[in-house]
Scaffold this active site. Structure first.
Site, PDB file in Angstrom:
ATOM      1  N   SER A 133       0.985  -1.190  -0.045  1.00  0.00           N
ATOM      2  CA  SER A 133      -0.075   0.035  -0.120  1.00  0.00           C
ATOM      3  C   SER A 133       0.970   1.195   0.047  1.00  0.00           C
ATOM      4  O   SER A 133       2.016   1.197   0.526  1.00  0.00           O
ATOM      5  CB  SER A 133      -1.139   0.076   1.185  1.00  0.00           C
ATOM      6  N   TYR A 146      -1.257  -0.674  10.231  1.00  0.00           N
ATOM      7  CA  TYR A 146      -1.500  -0.692   8.759  1.00  0.00           C
ATOM      8  C   TYR A 146      -0.144  -0.418   8.225  1.00  0.00           C
ATOM      9  O   TYR A 146       0.522  -1.293   7.235  1.00  0.00           O
ATOM     10  CB  TYR A 146      -2.534  -0.064   8.128  1.00  0.00           C
ATOM     11  N   LYS A 150       2.716  -2.999   6.251  1.00  0.00           N
ATOM     12  CA  LYS A 150       2.874  -2.809   4.437  1.00  0.00           C
ATOM     13  C   LYS A 150       4.298  -2.453   4.207  1.00  0.00           C
ATOM     14  O   LYS A 150       5.054  -3.099   3.373  1.00  0.00           O
ATOM     15  CB  LYS A 150       1.757  -1.899   3.943  1.00  0.00           C
TER      16      LYS A 150
END
Length: 241
Positions: A133, A146, A150
């Site tokens: 991402s 998150y 990533k």
């Protein structure tokens, strides 16, 4: 980018990017082995594409290894399984951390490890695409775990490329911008958050799951035979401006 005679394992294939990828690769001739925790999603995907289903909760490391064993030796792996818990650093919980890091990073590493072991035993060759991402490149509020997961997977991608290259296995990462899946809709539903983000995209839109699927197909194809260890932003120009 035809994949007739090739087989691909796709994690998180029940919904979102994983499902779009399963559909596209099946349309282009690949035999898809779809892994998801929701059997009903896999049943409908199988009816649509002829995919083979493996039901597993990949948050459990032992279940992830069993799922990869059930999937068997395939030509490609697409690590699409992912989740998010919207927490700031000040609000971060142990449960949120374990959920996000467990699925987004540990599961991807386990699946890559089991895939690579099978490929090496079969004589090598093949490719892995890890879906990451742009959150691993820019700081978005409430995405601390998150982003860490990533960015960590992108670092691991480079190590995998180094270690697996001698076996003829390519490993790349694809870093999409906001992609309009159910997960993203929750994170970006607030206009006050969405509209400024949209304005930073030169192409004037977020990505669709099909956009991501097509780029995954490119990275798996023979046209990408000299691409390994790379992170490809699929961001509508976001990171460039």
């Amino acid at each position: 980018m035809e994949f007739t005679g090739k087989s691909v394992i796709i994690t998180g294939a029940g919904k979102g990017i994983g499902r779009a990828t399963a559909r596209l690769l099946a349309e282009r001739g690949a035999q898809v082995v779809a892994i998801s925790r929701t059997g009903a999603d896999l049943d409908s995907l199988a009816a649509e594409t002829g995919s083979r289903s493996v039901v597993a909760d990949l948050a459990d490391p032992a279940a992830a290894r069993r799922a990869m064993a059930d999937a068997g030796t395939c030509d490609f792996l697409v690590n699409c399984a992912g989740t998010n818990v919207l927490e700031s650093l000040l609000e971060m919980t142990d449960a949120g951390y374990e959920t996000v890091m467990g699925i987004n990073l540990r599961t991807a590493l386990i699946c890559a490890q089991e895939f690579a072991r099978a490929r090496v035993a079969a004589g090598g060759g093949g490719a892995i695409v890890n879906v990451t991402s742009i959150a691993g490149h820019r700081g978005f509020a409430d995405h601390v775990c998150y982003a860490a997961s990533k960015a960590g997977l992108e670092g691991a991608t480079r190590v995998m490329a180094r270690e697996l290259g001698p076996h003829g296995i390519r490993v790349t990462a694809l870093a999409p911008t906001v992609t309009m899946t159910e997960l993203a809709a929750e994170a970006w539903s607030d206009p006050g958050k969405r509209d400024p983000m949209m304005a930073r995209h030169p192409l004037g839109r977020f990505a669709e799951a099909e956009d991501v699927a097509k780029s995954i197909a490119l990275l798996l194809s023979p046209d990408a035979a000299m691409i390994t260890g790379a992170v490809l932003p699929l961001d509508g120009g976001f990171l460039a401006v």
